[in-house]
Design a protein around this motif. Structure first.
Motif, mmCIF file in Angstrom:
data_model
loop_
_atom_site.group_PDB
_atom_site.id
_atom_site.type_symbol
_atom_site.label_atom_id
_atom_site.label_comp_id
_atom_site.label_asym_id
_atom_site.label_seq_id
_atom_site.Cartn_x
_atom_site.Cartn_y
_atom_site.Cartn_z
ATOM 1 N N PRO A 23 16.867 11.467 4.145
ATOM 2 C CA PRO A 23 16.193 11.544 2.844
ATOM 3 C C PRO A 23 16.498 10.312 1.992
ATOM 4 C CG PRO A 23 18.057 13.055 2.929
ATOM 5 C CD PRO A 23 17.906 12.465 4.293
ATOM 6 N N VAL A 24 15.537 9.951 1.181
ATOM 7 C CA VAL A 24 15.695 8.791 0.307
ATOM 8 C C VAL A 24 16.420 9.236 -0.957
ATOM 9 C CG1 VAL A 24 14.456 7.025 -0.992
ATOM 10 C CG2 VAL A 24 13.589 7.785 1.207
ATOM 11 N N ASN A 25 17.343 8.453 -1.394
ATOM 12 C CA ASN A 25 18.093 8.711 -2.609
ATOM 13 C C ASN A 25 17.136 8.671 -3.808
ATOM 14 O OD1 ASN A 25 19.622 8.349 -4.950
ATOM 15 N ND2 ASN A 25 21.213 7.209 -3.865
ATOM 16 N N GLU A 26 17.223 9.642 -4.713
ATOM 17 C CA GLU A 26 16.331 9.675 -5.879
ATOM 18 C C GLU A 26 16.530 8.444 -6.764
ATOM 19 O OE1 GLU A 26 15.164 12.262 -9.804
ATOM 20 O OE2 GLU A 26 16.261 13.256 -8.198
ATOM 21 N N GLN A 27 17.752 7.976 -6.890
ATOM 22 C CA GLN A 27 18.007 6.800 -7.729
ATOM 23 C C GLN A 27 17.349 5.558 -7.129
ATOM 24 O OE1 GLN A 27 19.323 6.915 -10.734
ATOM 25 N NE2 GLN A 27 19.008 4.735 -11.025
ATOM 26 N N THR A 28 17.361 5.428 -5.821
ATOM 27 C CA THR A 28 16.692 4.307 -5.155
ATOM 28 C C THR A 28 15.196 4.371 -5.391
ATOM 29 O OG1 THR A 28 18.403 4.270 -3.450
ATOM 30 C CG2 THR A 28 16.333 3.159 -2.932
ATOM 31 N N ALA A 29 14.616 5.556 -5.246
ATOM 32 C CA ALA A 29 13.183 5.730 -5.487
ATOM 33 C C ALA A 29 12.850 5.436 -6.948
ATOM 34 C CB ALA A 29 12.759 7.148 -5.123
ATOM 35 N N CYS A 74 0.812 -1.226 0.000
ATOM 36 C CA CYS A 74 0.000 0.000 0.000
ATOM 37 C C CYS A 74 0.840 1.269 0.000
ATOM 38 C CB CYS A 74 -0.974 -0.005 1.167
ATOM 39 S SG CYS A 74 -0.168 -0.003 2.771
ATOM 40 N N THR A 75 2.044 1.227 0.561
ATOM 41 C CA THR A 75 2.832 2.458 0.622
ATOM 42 C C THR A 75 3.311 2.874 -0.766
ATOM 43 O OG1 THR A 75 4.766 1.137 1.210
ATOM 44 C CG2 THR A 75 3.573 2.182 3.005
ATOM 45 N N ILE A 76 3.843 1.936 -1.537
ATOM 46 C CA ILE A 76 4.302 2.310 -2.880
ATOM 47 C C ILE A 76 3.114 2.466 -3.835
ATOM 48 C CG2 ILE A 76 4.755 -0.027 -3.757
ATOM 49 C CD1 ILE A 76 7.322 1.326 -5.072
ATOM 50 N N ALA A 77 2.018 1.774 -3.561
ATOM 51 C CA ALA A 77 0.824 1.933 -4.405
ATOM 52 C C ALA A 77 0.293 3.355 -4.334
ATOM 53 C CB ALA A 77 -0.251 0.935 -3.994
ATOM 54 N N ALA A 78 0.592 4.053 -3.247
ATOM 55 C CA ALA A 78 0.132 5.436 -3.100
ATOM 56 C C ALA A 78 0.708 6.347 -4.181
ATOM 57 C CB ALA A 78 0.489 5.957 -1.714
ATOM 58 N N CYS A 79 1.879 6.013 -4.709
ATOM 59 C CA CYS A 79 2.456 6.859 -5.757
ATOM 60 C C CYS A 79 1.686 6.733 -7.070
ATOM 61 C CB CYS A 79 3.942 6.563 -5.954
ATOM 62 S SG CYS A 79 4.311 5.095 -6.920
ATOM 63 N N GLN A 103 8.207 11.957 -2.041
ATOM 64 C CA GLN A 103 7.466 12.682 -1.009
ATOM 65 C C GLN A 103 6.868 11.723 0.013
ATOM 66 O OE1 GLN A 103 4.567 14.993 -3.101
ATOM 67 N NE2 GLN A 103 6.019 16.600 -3.659
ATOM 68 N N ILE A 104 6.292 10.632 -0.482
ATOM 69 C CA ILE A 104 5.683 9.650 0.425
ATOM 70 C C ILE A 104 6.749 9.020 1.307
ATOM 71 C CG2 ILE A 104 4.474 7.433 0.522
ATOM 72 C CD1 ILE A 104 3.121 8.317 -2.174
ATOM 73 N N ARG A 105 7.858 8.630 0.702
ATOM 74 C CA ARG A 105 8.945 7.990 1.463
ATOM 75 C C ARG A 105 9.539 8.928 2.492
ATOM 76 N NH1 ARG A 105 12.101 3.524 -0.547
ATOM 77 N NH2 ARG A 105 13.251 3.909 1.354
ATOM 78 N N SER A 106 9.657 10.212 2.165
ATOM 79 C CA SER A 106 10.245 11.149 3.131
ATOM 80 C C SER A 106 9.326 11.333 4.335
ATOM 81 C CB SER A 106 10.539 12.494 2.471
ATOM 82 O OG SER A 106 9.344 13.122 2.072
#
Length: 184
Positions: free
Chosen positions: A157-163, A121-126, A146-149
């Motif tokens: 902060p989450v790395n953009e490449q990881t996201a 559900c967390t990644i589905a939010a994107c 934004q959701i991960r932060s």
């Protein structure tokens, strides 16, 4: 082609790495049309109107999304399958996000799968912006950042490449079953 992913010739063999030498050497060299014809001869599972058609003068071969370059991914647009673009599906996804339960996307489009297809559900939010219309992969990555932060326990902060890789992995998984449609 109807259900084109179910026409994979190598899926007919229990162990594709243990083929007789003649087949192991000749199958990779055959054209796509020859492989489809051979599939139909060996395993005539599909209806007669499930066939391959294409433009023989096409200069660029189809590239599966798993093989896209990072530049192609960054230019890609994501469309939600039209049967999923209903207020009920969006409401169900929102409820799953609120209750922190997996979102079972396979309830809405029936595709023969071995098990139900559920998304965390967390990644589905994107994916929520897809109900408004097609989105770029980059905008979905920004949404995921934004959701991960907001969920970060350690406040790092989450790395953009990881996201980017996480969203890409999700889209590849959903595209295979046509829950999302990708274009570049």
């Amino acid at each position: 082609m109807v259900a084109w992913r179910r026409w994979e010739l190598m899926d007919l063999f229990k162990d594709p790495d243990d083929l007789p030498p003649f087949l192991a050497m000749s199958l990779p060299e055959t054209s796509l049309e020859e492989r489809l014809h051979l599939f139909d001869l060996l395993h005539p599972l599909h209806r007669l109107f499930d066939f391959w058609c294409g433009n023989p003068d096409r200069t660029q071969a189809f590239v599966p999304v798993e093989q896209w370059t990072e530049a192609q991914w960054r230019e890609a647009r994501v469309h939600l399958h039209p049967q999923l673009r209903t207020s009920q599906v969006r409401e169900d996804l929102s409820n799953c996000i609120d209750t922190q339960t997996p979102f079972e996307i396979s309830r809405y489009i029936i595709v023969p799968t071995l098990a139900p297809v559920a998304i965390d559900c967390t990644i589905a939010a994107c994916l929520l912006p897809l109900w408004e219309g097609p989105q770029s992969v980059v905008s979905l990555v920004q949404q995921w950042l934004q959701i991960r932060s907001q969920m970060a326990v350690n406040l790092e902060p989450v790395n953009e490449q990881t996201a980017f890789e996480e969203v890409k992995e999700l889209l590849i998984r959903l595209e295979v079953l046509l829950y999302v449609l990708l274009e570049h």
